[in-house]
Design a protein around this motif. Structure first.
Motif, PDB file in Angstrom:
ATOM      1  N   LEU A  81       0.684  -1.041  -0.054  1.00 28.23           N
ATOM      2  CA  LEU A  81       0.131   0.069   0.014  1.00 28.23           C
ATOM      3  C   LEU A  81       0.873   1.309  -0.063  1.00 28.23           C
ATOM      4  CD1 LEU A  81      -2.395  -1.061   2.797  1.00 28.23           C
ATOM      5  CD2 LEU A  81      -2.537  -1.694   0.315  1.00 28.23           C
ATOM      6  N   VAL A  82       0.664   2.039  -1.093  1.00 26.94           N
ATOM      7  CA  VAL A  82       1.505   3.186  -1.052  1.00 26.94           C
ATOM      8  C   VAL A  82       0.709   4.650  -0.995  1.00 26.94           C
ATOM      9  CG1 VAL A  82       2.929   4.755  -2.803  1.00 26.94           C
ATOM     10  CG2 VAL A  82       3.062   2.033  -2.683  1.00 26.94           C
ATOM     11  N   ARG A  83       1.226   5.584  -0.032  1.00 25.26           N
ATOM     12  CA  ARG A  83       0.656   6.685   0.074  1.00 25.26           C
ATOM     13  C   ARG A  83       1.676   7.691  -0.389  1.00 25.26           C
ATOM     14  NH1 ARG A  83      -1.184   7.743   5.637  1.00 25.26           N
ATOM     15  NH2 ARG A  83      -1.849   9.654   4.914  1.00 25.26           N
ATOM     16  N   THR A  84       1.482   8.811  -1.104  1.00 27.82           N
ATOM     17  CA  THR A  84       2.349   9.634  -1.534  1.00 27.82           C
ATOM     18  C   THR A  84       1.647  11.158  -1.259  1.00 27.82           C
ATOM     19  OG1 THR A  84       3.777  10.637  -3.394  1.00 27.82           O
ATOM     20  CG2 THR A  84       1.357  10.061  -3.830  1.00 27.82           C
ATOM     21  N   SER A  85       2.735  12.032  -0.912  1.00 28.43           N
ATOM     22  CA  SER A  85       2.385  13.273  -0.859  1.00 28.43           C
ATOM     23  C   SER A  85       2.476  14.065  -2.277  1.00 28.43           C
ATOM     24  CB  SER A  85       3.137  14.150   0.469  1.00 28.43           C
ATOM     25  OG  SER A  85       4.445  14.120   0.064  1.00 28.43           O
ATOM     26  N   GLU A  86       3.106  13.656  -3.141  1.00 30.81           N
ATOM     27  CA  GLU A  86       3.247  14.063  -4.264  1.00 30.81           C
ATOM     28  C   GLU A  86       2.179  13.693  -5.375  1.00 30.81           C
ATOM     29  OE1 GLU A  86       6.449  15.610  -4.799  1.00 30.81           O
ATOM     30  OE2 GLU A  86       6.854  15.323  -2.634  1.00 30.81           O
ATOM     31  N   GLU A  88       2.136  15.462  -8.751  1.00 33.09           N
ATOM     32  CA  GLU A  88       2.220  16.024  -9.893  1.00 33.09           C
ATOM     33  C   GLU A  88       2.534  15.155 -10.924  1.00 33.09           C
ATOM     34  OE1 GLU A  88       4.489  16.691  -6.987  1.00 33.09           O
ATOM     35  OE2 GLU A  88       3.225  18.071  -6.319  1.00 33.09           O
ATOM     36  N   ALA A  89       2.085  15.541 -12.278  1.00 29.21           N
ATOM     37  CA  ALA A  89       2.396  14.671 -13.147  1.00 29.21           C
ATOM     38  C   ALA A  89       3.896  14.036 -13.318  1.00 29.21           C
ATOM     39  CB  ALA A  89       2.239  15.366 -14.480  1.00 29.21           C
ATOM     40  N   GLY A  90       4.873  14.907 -13.121  1.00 31.57           N
ATOM     41  CA  GLY A  90       6.263  14.566 -13.234  1.00 31.57           C
ATOM     42  C   GLY A  90       6.481  13.463 -12.349  1.00 31.57           C
ATOM     43  N   TRP A  91       5.916  13.472 -11.015  1.00 29.63           N
ATOM     44  CA  TRP A  91       6.387  12.326  -9.822  1.00 29.63           C
ATOM     45  C   TRP A  91       5.699  11.176 -10.389  1.00 29.63           C
ATOM     46  CZ3 TRP A  91       3.084   9.154  -7.159  1.00 29.63           C
ATOM     47  CH2 TRP A  91       3.649   8.274  -6.266  1.00 29.63           C
ATOM     48  N   GLN A  92       4.382  11.114 -10.688  1.00 25.64           N
ATOM     49  CA  GLN A  92       3.675  10.318 -11.360  1.00 25.64           C
ATOM     50  C   GLN A  92       4.291   9.567 -12.336  1.00 25.64           C
ATOM     51  OE1 GLN A  92      -0.608  10.596 -12.780  1.00 25.64           O
ATOM     52  NE2 GLN A  92      -0.981   8.646 -12.010  1.00 25.64           N
ATOM     53  N   ALA A  93       4.732  10.116 -13.321  1.00 29.37           N
ATOM     54  CA  ALA A  93       5.563   9.544 -14.303  1.00 29.37           C
ATOM     55  C   ALA A  93       6.954   8.594 -13.997  1.00 29.37           C
ATOM     56  CB  ALA A  93       5.931  10.441 -15.474  1.00 29.37           C
ATOM     57  N   ARG A  94       7.547   9.152 -13.025  1.00 26.00           N
ATOM     58  CA  ARG A  94       8.614   8.567 -12.595  1.00 26.00           C
ATOM     59  C   ARG A  94       8.203   7.275 -11.772  1.00 26.00           C
ATOM     60  NH1 ARG A  94       9.707  13.971 -11.343  1.00 26.00           N
ATOM     61  NH2 ARG A  94       9.495  13.313  -9.078  1.00 26.00           N
ATOM     62  N   ALA A 112      -9.028   4.963  -5.278  1.00 29.70           N
ATOM     63  CA  ALA A 112      -9.404   6.451  -4.654  1.00 29.70           C
ATOM     64  C   ALA A 112      -9.574   5.922  -3.215  1.00 29.70           C
ATOM     65  CB  ALA A 112     -11.104   6.307  -5.060  1.00 29.70           C
ATOM     66  N   GLY A 113      -9.251   7.127  -2.249  1.00 30.99           N
ATOM     67  CA  GLY A 113      -9.334   6.817  -0.872  1.00 30.99           C
ATOM     68  C   GLY A 113      -8.318   7.344  -0.239  1.00 30.99           C
ATOM     69  N   GLU A 114      -7.887   6.640   0.973  1.00 27.36           N
ATOM     70  CA  GLU A 114      -6.788   7.120   1.803  1.00 27.36           C
ATOM     71  C   GLU A 114      -5.114   6.603   1.174  1.00 27.36           C
ATOM     72  OE1 GLU A 114      -6.819   6.709   5.914  1.00 27.36           O
ATOM     73  OE2 GLU A 114      -8.855   6.956   6.050  1.00 27.36           O
ATOM     74  N   ILE A 115      -5.393   5.400   0.564  1.00 28.13           N
ATOM     75  CA  ILE A 115      -4.259   4.845  -0.047  1.00 28.13           C
ATOM     76  C   ILE A 115      -4.160   5.206  -1.476  1.00 28.13           C
ATOM     77  CG2 ILE A 115      -3.087   2.717  -0.688  1.00 28.13           C
ATOM     78  CD1 ILE A 115      -3.181   3.339   2.471  1.00 28.13           C
ATOM     79  N   ASP A 116      -3.148   5.699  -2.118  1.00 30.35           N
ATOM     80  CA  ASP A 116      -3.061   6.162  -3.289  1.00 30.35           C
ATOM     81  C   ASP A 116      -2.767   5.037  -4.472  1.00 30.35           C
ATOM     82  OD1 ASP A 116      -3.034   9.017  -3.105  1.00 30.35           O
ATOM     83  OD2 ASP A 116      -1.247   8.741  -1.896  1.00 30.35           O
ATOM     84  N   ILE A 142       8.374   8.529  -1.570  1.00 29.87           N
ATOM     85  CA  ILE A 142       7.123   8.131  -1.305  1.00 29.87           C
ATOM     86  C   ILE A 142       6.554   8.453   0.400  1.00 29.87           C
ATOM     87  CG2 ILE A 142       5.804   5.975  -0.799  1.00 29.87           C
ATOM     88  CD1 ILE A 142       7.371   4.703  -3.173  1.00 29.87           C
ATOM     89  N   PHE A 143       5.733   8.976   0.748  1.00 26.84           N
ATOM     90  CA  PHE A 143       5.240   9.361   1.888  1.00 26.84           C
ATOM     91  C   PHE A 143       5.179   8.243   3.074  1.00 26.84           C
ATOM     92  CE2 PHE A 143       1.869  10.319   4.738  1.00 26.84           C
ATOM     93  CZ  PHE A 143       2.656  11.300   5.715  1.00 26.84           C
ATOM     94  N   ASN A 144       4.574   6.940   2.456  1.00 25.74           N
ATOM     95  CA  ASN A 144       4.501   6.103   3.443  1.00 25.74           C
ATOM     96  C   ASN A 144       4.085   4.735   2.336  1.00 25.74           C
ATOM     97  OD1 ASN A 144       2.297   4.246   4.742  1.00 25.74           O
ATOM     98  ND2 ASN A 144       3.428   5.239   6.456  1.00 25.74           N
TER      99      ASN A 144
END
Length: 162
Positions: A81-86, A88-94, A112-116, A142-144
């Motif tokens: 389970l990955v949570r991110t605080s990022e 932006e499109a650039g982060w998502q692409a990486r 959708a929800g608390e987990i990204d 990655i935040f968590n």
């Protein structure tokens, strides 16, 4: 709108024979055309034509084999389970590039929800998972991350309900 986009949004109309053919192919696509035709109660040529049309329509994406992970020494299955605080499109692409480059990642879903994101990761053991984790966090921020070890696979299938 592109044709690919229209194809994604418009489900292909399937009749009963199409559904029977697809069900047989999902069970075992390595069987001969004669065997599949017999199983669906048709002859070889119409079944071959249907399969060709289903491939052209994108209903059948590819044919492959299913390997036994335990037989290959890949005994540990983690749901990550990955949570991110990022966001932006650039982060998502990486992030997506990092996931696609890692053969251990069998599935990745944006939620959708608390987990990204949730990832299905198959590795040899916990040490191999840690190596995967260390490599991932060295590539993207990655935040968590929470890893859940699957103790027992109760059901796994690639067969879609028809």
């Amino acid at each position: 709108m592109s044709q690919d986009r229209a194809k994604e949004e418009t489900p292909v109309r399937l009749d009963e024979l199409d559904r029977k053919i697809l069900a047989e192919l999902q069970r075992d696509a390595s069987r001969s055309l004669d065997e599949i035709a017999r199983a669906v109660g048709s002859s070889k040529t119409p079944v071959w034509n249907r399969i060709r049309k289903l491939k052209a329509a994108g209903v059948i994406r590819k044919e492959t084999v299913i390997l036994d992970p335990d037989a290959l020494g890949l005994e540990a299955c983690f749901f990550v389970l990955v949570r991110t605080s990022e966001h932006e499109a650039g982060w998502q692409a990486r992030f997506l590039e990092a996931l696609r480059a890692r053969p251990e990642v069998l599935e990745a879903h944006r939620l959708a929800g608390e987990i990204d994101y949730i990832l299905k990761v198959r590795v040899k053991n916990a040490r191999a998972y840690d190596a995967f984790y260390q490599a991932l966090i060295s590539e993207v921020k990655i935040f968590n991350v929470t890893a859940l070890l699957s103790m027992e696979e109760i059901k796994a299938t690639t067969e879609l309900p028809l």
